[in-house]
Design an enzyme around this catalytic site. Structure first.
Site, PDB file in Angstrom:
ATOM      1  N   VAL A  84       0.700  -1.051  -0.152  1.00  0.00           N
ATOM      2  CA  VAL A  84       0.331  -0.083   0.046  1.00  0.00           C
ATOM      3  C   VAL A  84       1.725   1.388   0.005  1.00  0.00           C
ATOM      4  CG1 VAL A  84      -1.666   0.931   1.108  1.00  0.00           C
ATOM      5  CG2 VAL A  84      -2.225  -1.489   1.037  1.00  0.00           C
ATOM      6  N   GLU A  85       0.715   1.662  -0.636  1.00  0.00           N
ATOM      7  CA  GLU A  85       1.619   3.492  -1.412  1.00  0.00           C
ATOM      8  C   GLU A  85       0.940   4.337  -0.785  1.00  0.00           C
ATOM      9  OE1 GLU A  85       4.620   4.176  -2.094  1.00  0.00           O
ATOM     10  OE2 GLU A  85       6.234   2.494  -2.642  1.00  0.00           O
ATOM     11  N   LEU A  86       0.530   5.255  -0.040  1.00  0.00           N
ATOM     12  CA  LEU A  86      -0.319   6.468   0.628  1.00  0.00           C
ATOM     13  C   LEU A  86       0.346   7.852  -0.878  1.00  0.00           C
ATOM     14  CD1 LEU A  86      -0.220   6.202   3.898  1.00  0.00           C
ATOM     15  CD2 LEU A  86      -2.722   6.220   2.595  1.00  0.00           C
TER      16      LEU A  86
END
Length: 350
Positions: A280-282
């Site tokens: 997961v890349e914010l």
């Protein structure tokens, strides 16, 4: 060595979860008492917060030190729940990618200190292990890498440090790992034996094909050799996380991350070892959006735990992950609004 028995199918999941749990709605986005959530607590503040959670939970949350950095800082893991399904979350492998860490603290509070009926039902079916800030030296130094002035790394910067998220290869034993942060995550992985691993990072700013800004990007293992069971569970988790994050706040816009195939990346390594594995890349959408982005990470964590608990995760069509759009181009430089410390090697690697 792969341990493919780790993968949970829909049939085995419902056997583990009997009696069935009705699917609850996602929890409200977290709000810190008295004001906004601190997006960048210091290592000492993190330690005090975890100590407080452990004490207030009366032992429901178990906090341990799983490693020590080159500057002597502890690497913490928090475990909560007693269920047969094992989920492992990792935050802040890259020190200057902070927002997954406060989201994890809020989730641990909600599950350990103030669980309602739905949360208690989740904890009966899921055990959650959270490596809370895997790279505390990098956090304190505001850098991607760990701290190692003797480093001459294949992945990292000479005289600065190693990139922890390139040192999870299945063939690299923790005792031989030059990166204490990656070794600590791997030891916890081996001891906990999770069905699913989710690794929370941050990226620069991007737009989709319609010119709308991307707020997060996700991906499953892409290394050759990941078996079908691990890949399917990973893709199911990507689909569930994307939906939770899209529903987190108005304007949330999730894409696929164009990650590399290198086996040392945690996303690939733990898929190769037989677990479902998700990146997961914010997006670094700026200071005004940090609270929303923390909430988005929280909803990903919470949604995955709840869907694992009620079994709906294992009913998702893995191919639905292909419906998530590609990330698109970087936001034009004049609209970035801040420096982009997250772009490394073209930002095509986790």
């Amino acid at each position: 060595m792969k341990r493919n028995w780790r993968i949970v199918t829909a049939v085995t999941a419902f056997a583990l979860l009997s009696p069935a749990l009705a699917s609850p709605a996602l929890a409200d986005a977290p709000e810190a008492a008295g004001g906004p959530i601190d997006p960048r607590p210091s290592t000492e503040e993190l330690r005090r917060h975890l100590d407080w959670i452990e004490k207030r939970s009366r032992g429901a949350v178990d906090v341990t030190t799983i490693g020590t950095t080159n500057q002597g800082r502890p690497i913490f893991n928090a475990t909560v729940g007693t269920g047969p399904l094992r989920l492992m979350y990792v935050t802040q492998q890259h020190g200057n990618e902070p927002l997954g860490t406060p989201a994890a603290l809020e989730l641990l509070e909600d599950l350990g200190i103030r669980p309602g009926k739905d949360e208690r039902a989740v904890l009966d079916r899921v055990t959650l292990s959270v490596v809370v800030r895997a790279n505390p030296d990098g956090h304190e130094l505001d850098q991607r890498y760990n701290h190692d002035p003797d480093a001459d790394p294949e992945y990292g910067e000479p005289g600065v440090g190693y990139d922890p998220n390139r040192y999870h290869s299945p063939s690299l034993a923790p005792e031989d790992n030059p990166v204490p942060e990656a070794a600590a995550v791997r030891r916890q992985y081996d001891a906990f034996d999770p069905h699913l691993v989710v690794d929370y990072h941050m990226q620069g700013r991007y737009i989709d094909d319609d010119g709308e800004e991307i707020t997060a990007s996700l991906m499953w293992p892409t290394a050759p050799g990941v078996d079908d069971g691990a890949r399917d569970l990973s893709r199911q988790a990507v689909a569930v996380s994307a939906e939770a994050m899209e529903d987190s706040y108005d304007g949330a816009n999730v894409s696929l991350y164009p990650g590399g195939d290198y086996e040392g990346i945690a996303r690939n390594a733990y898929g190769l070892m037989g677990s479902g594995s998700v990146l997961v890349e914010l997006s670094a959408t700026g200071p005004d959006m940090e609270q929303a982005q923390i909430a988005s990470a929280y909803d990903s964590m919470d949604g995955l735990a709840r869907s694992a608990a009620d079994g709906s995760l294992f009913e998702v069509d893995p191919d639905s992950a292909d419906d998530i759009p590609e990330r698109g181009d970087p936001l034009p430089a004049g609209q970035q609004g801040q420096a982009q410390p997250f772009q490394v090697e073209g930002d095509d690697l986790d």
